[in-house]
Design an enzyme around this catalytic site. Structure first.
Site, PDB file in Angstrom:
ATOM      1  N   ASP A 145       0.891  -1.256   0.386  1.00 33.57           N
ATOM      2  CA  ASP A 145      -0.361   0.288   0.258  1.00 33.57           C
ATOM      3  C   ASP A 145       1.201   1.430  -0.287  1.00 33.57           C
ATOM      4  OD1 ASP A 145      -2.354   1.818   0.722  1.00 33.57           O
ATOM      5  OD2 ASP A 145      -2.940  -0.054   1.117  1.00 33.57           O
ATOM      6  N   HIS A 200      -4.015   6.287   2.832  1.00 36.69           N
ATOM      7  CA  HIS A 200      -4.846   5.203   2.069  1.00 36.69           C
ATOM      8  C   HIS A 200      -4.011   3.449   3.021  1.00 36.69           C
ATOM      9  CE1 HIS A 200      -5.656   1.554  -0.529  1.00 36.69           C
ATOM     10  NE2 HIS A 200      -6.785   2.153  -1.500  1.00 36.69           N
ATOM     11  N   SER A 524     -11.232  -0.902  -2.372  1.00 33.45           N
ATOM     12  CA  SER A 524      -9.718  -0.600  -1.262  1.00 33.45           C
ATOM     13  C   SER A 524      -9.901  -1.185   0.184  1.00 33.45           C
ATOM     14  CB  SER A 524      -9.095   0.561  -1.636  1.00 33.45           C
ATOM     15  OG  SER A 524      -8.444   0.518  -2.072  1.00 33.45           O
TER      16      SER A 524
END
Ligand SMILES: *[C@@H]1O[C@H](CO)[C@@H](O)[C@H](O)[C@H]1NC(C)=O
Ligand SMILES: *[C@@H]1O[C@H](CO)[C@@H](O)[C@H](O)[C@H]1NC(C)=O
Ligand SMILES: *[C@@H]1O[C@H](CO)[C@@H](O)[C@H](O)[C@H]1NC(C)=O
Length: 738
Positions: A145, A200, A524
């Site tokens: 990520d 994220h 996600s």
């Protein structure tokens, strides 16, 4: 005059220089290539140094007097034989005739699978922490990520033991502990560090394996305990995404390292468009992972509701779509005609006027104003008014609010277009606002156009739990059928992916504690939910293969919502197997499924050969020399769901083998089965008898399409459900009429 002329000359010569540079740089344009090799027969690399120097020999072959020998960017050892390097097309050509060369392709750049949901915040997270589970103790979840936030309370190690002995990973930054046991950076650039560059990665890591954080709250709104799916599992972050996206070469390097380091589960909330598996870096890397018993969970993509838009479709990967959760953060629009319309916003101002304000829709004859694009409201009088804006125009919802605020508006209503249906997001808006469904938008527009003085206000009603229509499939979740392998049902499963609250690097609501959270949406977010749940299953059943874990999750999935009705599509159209896969994850049931459909890594070889791949292409995926002698159809793989492709009058048989992981002495019978129009289903045997654990029993599903029944759709579906009183094992199937 004179000055102007020399200026012109200067411009002309600059142009020439520029075009020269252009020609020159075209000739030597470097791109990052992924080079796949096939070690010559009889060569065994004793050490990884030997292997590295063999790789180097390919680069030596490319160097000429005028060009320096390129260097290896990543040397791969586990995911496949080969390396990544910056090369020109000529240099690639120079390698092509060398013994052992298989292929070279320019790397792809993958994208993160969040929606364009700007940051929003709030509190959500009671899922997945269920009684009797051990919170994932002893398992290691690796995430690829954007990096991670060291020191966030979600990554405190209270209750987390030291990592298992097999762990060989490392932390490239200070501050790791028993929870966060690895943090590495595989991106390129000057400011390399495994710290999170976007948020994220912190969010997905928190969702999969975040520890309990008590008393988390937002705007004082919702108060509760935030936790990931496997709160006591270990977490390792492999940073592969930088500003430009997530590069293939970095993803492969990270998977290579994660396999070596000893992770148990990999979570990848990123992807690209469909490719044949031997060209798809994530598919290739994931195969090496499952060969070593590592479970791989990937996001399905956010390109729905269109069909055949999936990423990460390989059958050895768990492909995860997104569903809504049972929580709304309500902002109710109150119209002058006394009609109440529920929408969402996580920014819930306490002091917003409850008096009616003028309501305007500036978009009737102005496309940009309909989207509330930046500056588009300057020639409208919206001061002190509530402004209705349409979704779209590639403008974020928060951005629309900023436009309204800048133009002096008092509030905003955002309405969906038809394709987004009922899907609303609870945003951290910059002014009082509400996001409403398409249908409600249509009725507000009608109210505005049929009234001379339309008025409205917004009532902020806080958090509502127990929305009976949840879970619904989101409009944005990518749909099947798979392009790379249409004979396997994909996605496999859906899980929570809307308004998910998890760890975030910074405060978005000006709180002063370290427990900072954000709410974002996308497949996600659903992918790490499933990664965390898989870690729990792995912790409870260390001997289960990745395929067994997948099977357990799929055959026990829910097909009804909280109201007991079949799961719906949030666009208010019926849903189907290529949107939901086997259904909505039910962690508790998945931990005790009764029977599993197992697949060994080598079982994929005849399947891959059956896809029409050459022996060499299959070899790239399975990492050994393969000769495609035996092939099977995709639907013959021992998958927990089936795709049946049937011509009129055709009969086909689909063999399956189940392994008993429930109760030693148990007989399973068919509890439910169904067949779509024109199809007759037979299953034999009709009783599956088990006398011990680990025993396998085979059966066949025989589907016959009659020659006469007319069908109007191309696809239809049915189900076979086995049960024995204690367990229910559900296997959905798709029929494609050809
Ligand atoms: C997608 O597939 C479903 C099921 O076969 C079908 O009903 C729907 O019309 C398709 N959608 C599009 C946009 O083709
Ligand atoms: C946070 O603080 C800044 C600076 O004081 C302020 O401009 C902003 O409006 C605040 N944001 C929120 C969500 O309260
Ligand atoms: C399963 O079926 C067999 C054959 O009918 C029977 O002998 C056996 O007792 C059954 N087992 C259980 C657990 O019911």
């Amino acid at each position: 005059m004179e000055g102007k002329r020399s200026n012109l000359l200067l411009q002309v010569s600059l142009l020439l220089i520029l075009s020269f540079i252009n020609i020159f740089s075209n000739a030597t344009k470097l791109e990052t290539y992924i080079v796949t090799l096939d070690s010559p027969d009889g060569i065994n690399f004793a050490t990884s140094d030997d292997r590295q120097s063999w790789y180097e020999s390919f680069l030596t072959a490319t160097s000429t007097d005028s060009n320096v020998k390129p260097s290896i960017l990543h040397a791969y050892h586990n995911v496949f034989t080969g390396f990544a390097a910056d090369l020109s097309a000529e240099q690639v050509k120079a390698m092509e005739n060398m013994e052992g060369f298989v292929s070279a392709r320019p790397e792809r750049v993958y994208e993160l699978h969040t929606t364009h949901t700007p940051n929003f915040l709030g509190l959500y997270q009671n899922l997945g922490v269920w009684k009797g589970s051990n919170y994932g103790i002893g398992t290691i979840i690796g995430l690829l990520d954007t990096g991670i936030t060291i020191g966030h309370p979600s990554f405190d190690d209270e209750g987390v033991p030291t990592p298992p002995k097999k762990w060989k990973g490392k932390c490239e930054v200070a501050g790791c502990n028993n929870k966060l046991i690895g943090a590495r950076d595989f991106t390129r650039g000057s400011t390399r560090s495994p710290l999170d560059s976007g948020g994220h990665g912190t969010h997905t890591a928190g969702t999969a394996g975040g520890n309990f954080v008590h008393g988390a709250s937002l705007f004082g709104n919702a108060k509760g305990t935030a936790a990931g799916m496997a709160p006591h599992a270990h977490v390792a972050m492999y940073k592969v995404c930088a500003d430009v996206g997530c590069s293939d070469s970095a993803i492969l390097a990270a998977m290579d390292a994660a396999i070596e380091d000893g992770v148990d589960v990999l979570s990848l909330s990123l992807g690209g468009a469909s490719l044949p598996f031997y060209e798809d870096g994530i598919a290739v890397g994931a195969f090496s992972a499952i060969q070593r018993g590592i479970f791989v969970s990937c996001s399905a993509g956010n390109s729905g509701p269109y069909n055949s838009t999936l990423s990460n479709e390989a059958p050895w990967i768990l492909t995860v779509g997104a569903s809504t959760v049972d929580r709304d953060i309500r902002a109710t629009v109150y119209l002058g005609n006394k009609v109440l319309i529920d929408g969402e916003s996580v920014y819930q101002p306490k002091d917003f006027t409850q008096d009616f304000l003028p309501l305007v829709y500036p978009g009737s004859n102005d496309q940009r104003a309909s989207w509330c694009a930046k500056g588009s409201l300057d020639h409208f009088d919206v001061k002190g008014k509530i402004v209705l804006c349409d979704m779209g125009g590639a403008i974020s919802r928060i951005g629309k609010g900023q436009t309204v605020k800048d133009a002096g508006g008092a509030g905003m209503i955002i309405t969906n277009s038809e394709i987004e249906g009922d899907g609303t997001f609870a945003d951290a808006n910059v002014l009082p606002a509400s996001h409403i469904s398409y249908k409600d938008g249509v009725s507000i527009k009608k109210y505005i156009s049929s009234n001379t003085k339309p008025v409205a206000t917004i009532l902020f009603r806080g958090t509502t739990i127990g929305v009976k229509t949840a879970p619904e499939v989101t409009y944005f979740s990518s749909r099947g059928p798979s392009r790379a392998s249409p004979g396997i049902v994909k996605p496999d499963i859906i899980g929570p992916g809307v308004n998910i609250l998890a760890a975030w690097p910074v405060s978005v609501d000006n709180i002063t504690t370290k427990a900072t959270f954000n709410m974002i949406s996308g497949t996600s977010m659903s992918c790490p939910h499933l990664a965390g749940i898989s870690a729990l299953l792995k912790s409870e059943h260390p001997d289960w293969s990745p395929a067994a874990i997948k099977s357990a999750i799929m055959t026990t999935a829910d097909t009804v919502n909280l109201g007991g009705q079949p799961i719906e599509d949030e666009r208010e159209v019926p849903t189907y197997i290529y949107a939901t896969g086997s259904g909505h994850v039910n962690p508790l049931k998945a931990s005790d499924p009764g029977l599993i459909f197992d697949i060994k890594p080598d079982d994929y070889i005849p399947y891959l050969c059956g896809l029409g791949y050459t022996s060499k292409q299959v070899g790239v995926i399975v990492q050994k020399k393969v000769r495609c002698l035996e092939t099977i159809e995709e639907s013959q793989l021992n998958y927990p769901s089936i795709v049946a492709t049937l011509k009129a009058g055709e009969q086909k048989s689909y063999p399956r083998t189940v392994t008993n992981v429930g109760v030693a002495m148990s007989n399973y019978t068919i509890k439910a089965w169904s067949a779509p129009p024109g199809v007759i289903i037979q299953v034999g045997p009709q009783v599956l008898e088990f006398t011990k654990l680990g025993q396998t029993v085979s059966y066949e599903v025989v589907l016959t399409r009659d020659a006469t029944t007319k069908v109007t759709n191309q696809y239809a579906e049915g189900v076979v459900t086995w049960g024995n009183g204690k367990y229910t094992v559900r296997t959905p199937y798709s029929v494609k009429y050809v």
